[in-house]
Design an enzyme around this catalytic site. Structure first.
Site, PDB file in Angstrom:
ATOM      1  N   ASP B 200       5.855 -17.542  -6.204  1.00  0.00           N
ATOM      2  CA  ASP B 200       7.240 -17.211  -5.892  1.00  0.00           C
ATOM      3  C   ASP B 200       7.532 -15.949  -6.703  1.00  0.00           C
ATOM      4  O   ASP B 200       7.649 -16.009  -7.929  1.00  0.00           O
ATOM      5  CB  ASP B 200       8.168 -18.352  -6.322  1.00  0.00           C
ATOM      6  CG  ASP B 200       9.609 -18.081  -5.940  1.00  0.00           C
ATOM      7  OD1 ASP B 200       9.992 -16.896  -5.894  1.00  0.00           O
ATOM      8  OD2 ASP B 200      10.343 -19.042  -5.670  1.00  0.00           O
ATOM      9  N   HIS B 201       7.622 -14.820  -6.010  1.00  0.00           N
ATOM     10  CA  HIS B 201       7.626 -13.564  -6.771  1.00  0.00           C
ATOM     11  C   HIS B 201       8.849 -13.424  -7.675  1.00  0.00           C
ATOM     12  O   HIS B 201       8.845 -12.642  -8.611  1.00  0.00           O
ATOM     13  CB  HIS B 201       7.483 -12.352  -5.831  1.00  0.00           C
ATOM     14  CG  HIS B 201       8.705 -12.051  -5.039  1.00  0.00           C
ATOM     15  ND1 HIS B 201       8.932 -12.579  -3.800  1.00  0.00           N
ATOM     16  CD2 HIS B 201       9.772 -11.282  -5.321  1.00  0.00           C
ATOM     17  CE1 HIS B 201      10.086 -12.148  -3.353  1.00  0.00           C
ATOM     18  NE2 HIS B 201      10.618 -11.355  -4.248  1.00  0.00           N
ATOM     19  N   LYS B 205       9.592 -11.740 -12.064  1.00  0.00           N
ATOM     20  CA  LYS B 205      10.569 -10.728 -12.514  1.00  0.00           C
ATOM     21  C   LYS B 205      10.854 -10.910 -14.001  1.00  0.00           C
ATOM     22  O   LYS B 205      11.051 -12.030 -14.478  1.00  0.00           O
ATOM     23  CB  LYS B 205      11.869 -10.860 -11.717  1.00  0.00           C
ATOM     24  CG  LYS B 205      11.763 -10.401 -10.272  1.00  0.00           C
ATOM     25  CD  LYS B 205      13.099 -10.583  -9.576  1.00  0.00           C
ATOM     26  CE  LYS B 205      13.001 -10.250  -8.101  1.00  0.00           C
ATOM     27  NZ  LYS B 205      12.847  -8.827  -7.835  1.00  0.00           N
ATOM     28  N   HIS B 263      13.187 -19.363  -4.296  1.00  0.00           N
ATOM     29  CA  HIS B 263      13.646 -18.456  -5.362  1.00  0.00           C
ATOM     30  C   HIS B 263      14.810 -19.030  -6.160  1.00  0.00           C
ATOM     31  O   HIS B 263      14.806 -19.079  -7.379  1.00  0.00           O
ATOM     32  CB  HIS B 263      14.127 -17.126  -4.772  1.00  0.00           C
ATOM     33  CG  HIS B 263      13.131 -16.440  -3.911  1.00  0.00           C
ATOM     34  ND1 HIS B 263      11.800 -16.418  -4.201  1.00  0.00           N
ATOM     35  CD2 HIS B 263      13.287 -15.733  -2.766  1.00  0.00           C
ATOM     36  CE1 HIS B 263      11.171 -15.723  -3.267  1.00  0.00           C
ATOM     37  NE2 HIS B 263      12.054 -15.304  -2.386  1.00  0.00           N
TER      38      HIS B 263
END
Lengths: 370, 516
Positions: B200-201, B205, B263
């Site tokens: 899950d990008h 972050k 997200h």
């Protein structure tokens, strides 16, 4: 335009404004407040006064312009209260001396508001130099760590030397030493201030080489091979003070536990030593000067163990890496400006406990007898 | 067995963790993700000297092109999308020497036979030692076939970590609880859970990771981080863009599946979880799972669900001064589509820490601006001793804002006296912004996550039971919505902050959404 408006205009432009040294703080407070107010009739424009570090910068008359340019660059990248401090040339009849002070802002404009940090310049003539340290102390931002940038040899005579005992981190540059033997001045300082962090720009500058050298022995490659090296050669692309090459050797010697360093017969372009390895056996060590290629303090590193060879070779834009059983690869390598190195020194890379030991070993190389 | 010898040269150097030599195999190598994110991220890792000493990439896709054409295409991608540009020739030469291509369909055993041969050759030639990271950057319906085929072809070492096999699976991981469970079963037929990296990008972050640092590296927040001091929490993921050509995909997903289940629930969990015993994969994931399991279930009556979950779909309007078509006019979208492009929900975590504290989540497309943030609204001072300022204090409590994008940073609003003879107060922000505090440019999320996977660190990846727990909650919403289709779609104009019902949901609680 009134004098106050003119000063505000200069401040907003990032130019220096002369202020009485007794009123540095109050003048700065007023300038920040006015900068946030804007012109009559215009909306207020929020400004943020940012400071992550106090950065004391030792200057003298010769280095003032250069250091000012350097700190202007650093100030725009890194929010700090920068205090340039030092004596300037004294004119006849100035026995008592004076302190001259200037303030200016380093701005980073944002979309909604501007963020700025500030620079204070304190210059003294005559005997007033002795009052500089007390003035600097009064201007440090509380609770922010303090670094001191001192690119000259830290001599005992300097008026600002006493400040080195009060800062958290001392940023030095052994590349600029006139004599390699002066490396021991740093060692002396480190002995007097055991908790002081040293950030040597020369050391930070060779960190890509150190990192690549370390990577050659990361898993799955066997780091035990490092204890069996028979020959090590560091190549310097510059003549004169070869602090970076010496620190590279000092780092290897410290990390690999070499001891009993003996000087061997060499030449002007190839200094040689023999050392005893941690677990016995000898390693031949060489510092070679090879001009004409990349003019960097460390342009090559060769490690040999019998027929196995690991090498790093730097040209102008890349470092070529070769190791037994792996394809040759290139890593980009560019020279960093002093401002970039200082910014790095204020970050995590400026806190490297292995520096002191590497420095001591570098000095051992210099002082080794045959 | 004795411990491996430590590398004595590592001490003091910035990078402590070093990936082992390996090959990354990307399924779906001709896709957008590979071009825009994956290969540029790998190049940037190489640029920062973070790749293993021996490293290769094999792109697998249907198109019949060779290694050279693949390298050329990836070079163009890096020229456009790499974080550090322009691409450096010397590095590119080294990096591209390790790029290879394998064409074939994902269903054909021949593809895997060919791939195995190619991998064995590369291990020999480039010293990658049989270590493999498979990246499934394909449509989700291809995952089961690829994972099974990899197992059947002997490309997965399930029994140990020498050599290691790891598989990265892109979202969405299922489209409901049933499909997620089925996919987990397929995965576990061939892989151990700790070989599976559900990416899950958002977790890559910097600002999302900073939630953990902010909470658990500082002693001052944790005592306040509970129902005694927190009035409510608002989480916002607002996008100014619409579906931008992804109408076909969005029709099968909607904002809840596309954004909330993955997200948003991830950073919701990081914000709400208990302190893990260590910053390690299982410890962090255990705590996230506990949050999801403590989510109060929604009532079964769709009308009651509507009091806690509001859906919306954008009509035509203007965003940032530019006109925007309605969702139903987008390419690939049915003219009578009932798919939601906005959702607002009121959640409760039934545990000791958060009992009674509402968490308001909203996510939407075609909103006025792009903002992702968490805002913690603290309770008011218990007694008002400044009568002239009471209204101001009542209106704007102390708010701690963690801004995830853009203008990443943290701000705390508190009251201050306005200079003058009266006791007027105004809220003032105390701000920290990444952009102005650190000179260093943060890495792209994919850089961090690809590196972590090569290192075998699953902390920033999602575990199978987390995925199932989040689908358990989301399924209730989808079920209620299926029973009660919307009658008012489209119900908010592009460029506004969503449907009125979302405002009313907070008004009923005596609260309001933050104006961002």
């Amino acid at each position: 335009m009134s004098e106050a408006e003119d000063r505000l205009r200069l401040f907003k432009k990032g130019d220096a404004i002369e202020v009485p040294f007794t009123k540095v703080e109050s003048e700065l407070r007023a300038l920040w407040r006015h900068a946030a107010e804007g012109k009559p009739g215009e909306p207020r424009r929020p400004v943020t006064r940012a400071c992550l570090w106090n950065l004391i910068v030792a200057v003298d008359t010769q280095a003032l312009v250069e250091m000012k340019a350097l700190t202007d660059h650093v100030g725009r990248q890194f929010p700090a209260r920068t205090i340039l401090v030092g004596p300037i040339e004294t004119h006849p009849g100035e026995d008592e001396g004076e302190i001259y002070s200037f303030v200016q802002a380093h701005w980073r404009a944002g979309e909604a508001h501007a963020t700025g940090s500030e620079q204070v310049t304190l210059l003294s003539t005559g005997a007033a130099a002795t009052r500089l340290p007390s003035l600097v102390r009064s201007l440090l931002v509380p609770d922010a760590p303090t670094a001191m940038l001192w690119l000259d040899t830290p001599t005992h005579e300097s008026a600002v030397r006493e400040l080195t005992f009060e800062v958290d981190r001392l940023i030095i540059d052994s590349r600029s030493l006139e004599r390699e033997a002066d490396l021991d001045q740093y060692d002396l300082l480190s002995v007097h201030s055991p908790s002081l962090e040293f950030a040597d720009l020369a050391w930070i500058g060779i960190s890509p080489m150190r990192s690549l050298a370390a990577a050659l022995f990361d898993p799955p490659h066997d780091p035990a091979q490092l204890d069996q090296l028979t020959r090590v050669r560091v190549t310097s692309g510059i003549a004169g003070t070869q602090a970076r090459a010496l620190l590279m050797l000092g780092w290897l010697a410290d990390r690999l536990g070499w001891h009993n360093l003996r000087r061997q017969k060499g030449s002007a372009i190839a200094r040689r030593w023999t050392a005893t390895r941690r677990h016995g056996g000898e390693v031949q060590v060489e510092l070679q000067t090879e001009l004409g290629g990349a003019s960097h303090g460390v342009t090559g590193l060769l490690l040999e163990k019998e027929s196995d060879r690991w090498s790093l070779r730097r040209d102008t834009g890349a470092i070529d890496v070769t190791a037994p059983g792996l394809p040759m690869r290139s890593q980009p390598a560019r020279s960093h400006t002093n401002a970039e190195l200082v910014v790095a020194a204020l970050g995590a890379r400026g806190r490297d406990p292995s520096y002191r030991e590497g420095l001591r070993k570098a000095i051992e190389f210099l002082q080794a007898h045959s | 067995m004795s411990d491996p010898v430590e590398n004595p040269l590592r001490e003091g150097l910035a990078r402590e963790r070093v990936p082992q030599p390996c090959t990354m195999i990307i399924f779906g190598a001709s896709g957008d993700l590979t071009k825009r994110k994956l290969v540029p991220a790998l190049y940037s890792l190489g640029r920062d000297r973070l790749l293993p000493s021996a490293f290769s990439v094999i792109g697998v896709a249907r198109r019949d092109i060779g290694d050279e054409a693949f390298r050329q295409s990836m070079r163009e991608s890096c020229d456009k999308f790499a974080r550090r540009r322009p691409v450096e020739e010397a590095l590119w030469k080294t990096f591209s020497d390790g790029l290879f291509y394998c064409n074939g369909t994902f269903e054909s055993p021949d593809t895997y036979t060919k791939l195995k041969k190619q991998l064995d050759e590369l291990d020999e030639k480039r010293g990658t030692r049989g270590n493999r990271v498979f990246y499934l950057s394909t449509p989700p319906n291809e995952y089961p076939a690829i994972i099974s085929m990899l197992g059947q072809a002997g490309l997965i070492n399930r029994d140990g970590d020498t050599p290691f096999t790891r598989v990265i699976v892109e979202k969405p991981f299922g489209r409901d609880l049933q499909s997620a469970r089925s996919l987990n079963r397929t995965v576990h037929d061939s892989l151990r859970e700790n070989q599976t990296y559900r990416i899950d990008h958002y977790l890559g972050k910097e600002t999302v990771q900073n939630i953990l640092v902010f909470r658990f590296a500082n002693g001052i927040w944790e005592p306040l981080w509970n129902s005694k001091y927190v009035d409510h929490v608002q989480l916002t993921v607002a996008e100014a863009i619409g579906v931008e050509g992804r109408g076909g995909y969005f029709e099968s997903a909607g904002i809840v599946r596309d954004m909330v289940q993955n997200h948003m629930f991830q950073f919701f969990c990081l914000m709400a979880m208990e302190p893990p015993v260590a910053f390690e994969a299982e410890a962090v994931r255990d705590e996230k799972l506990k949050v999801l399991r403590a989510l109060r279930l929604l009532p079964s009556d769709p009308k009651l669900v509507a009091q806690n979950v509001v859906r919306g779909q954008y009509s035509a309007g203007a965003v940032g001064g530019e006109t925007r078509m309605s969702y139903r006019q987008e390419k690939g979208v049915a003219p009578d589509s009932n798919i939601e492009t906005y959702v607002a929900m009121r959640l409760f975590i039934d545990n000791w820490r958060w009992a009674g504290v509402p968490f308001y989540l909203r996510a939407g497309k075609a909103l006025p601006k792009r903002v992702t943030e968490i805002a913690i609204h603290f309770k008011r001072a218990p007694h008002a001793i400044f009568p002239s300022a009471a209204a101001e204090i009542e209106r704007q409590p102390n708010v701690l804002t963690i801004r995830i994008q853009p203008d990443e940073g943290i701000a705390l609003n508190f009251f201050s006296k306005v200079p003058g003879p009266t006791t007027d107060v105004l809220p003032v922000p105390m701000e920290f912004r990444y952009g102005t505090s650190f000179g260093a440019e943060p890495p792209e999320a994919y850089e961090r996550l690809l590196l972590d996977c090569m290192l075998g660190d699953g902390t920033l990846f999602t575990r199978g039971d987390e995925v199932e727990a989040s689908w358990t909650f989301i399924d209730q919403i989808e079920k209620a919505w299926a029973q009660s289709p919307p009658t008012d779609f489209p119900n908010y104009a592009s460029g506004t902050w969503g449907p009125d019902a979302a405002e009313q949901m907070l008004q009923r609680d005596g609260r309001a959404w933050r104006r961002l």
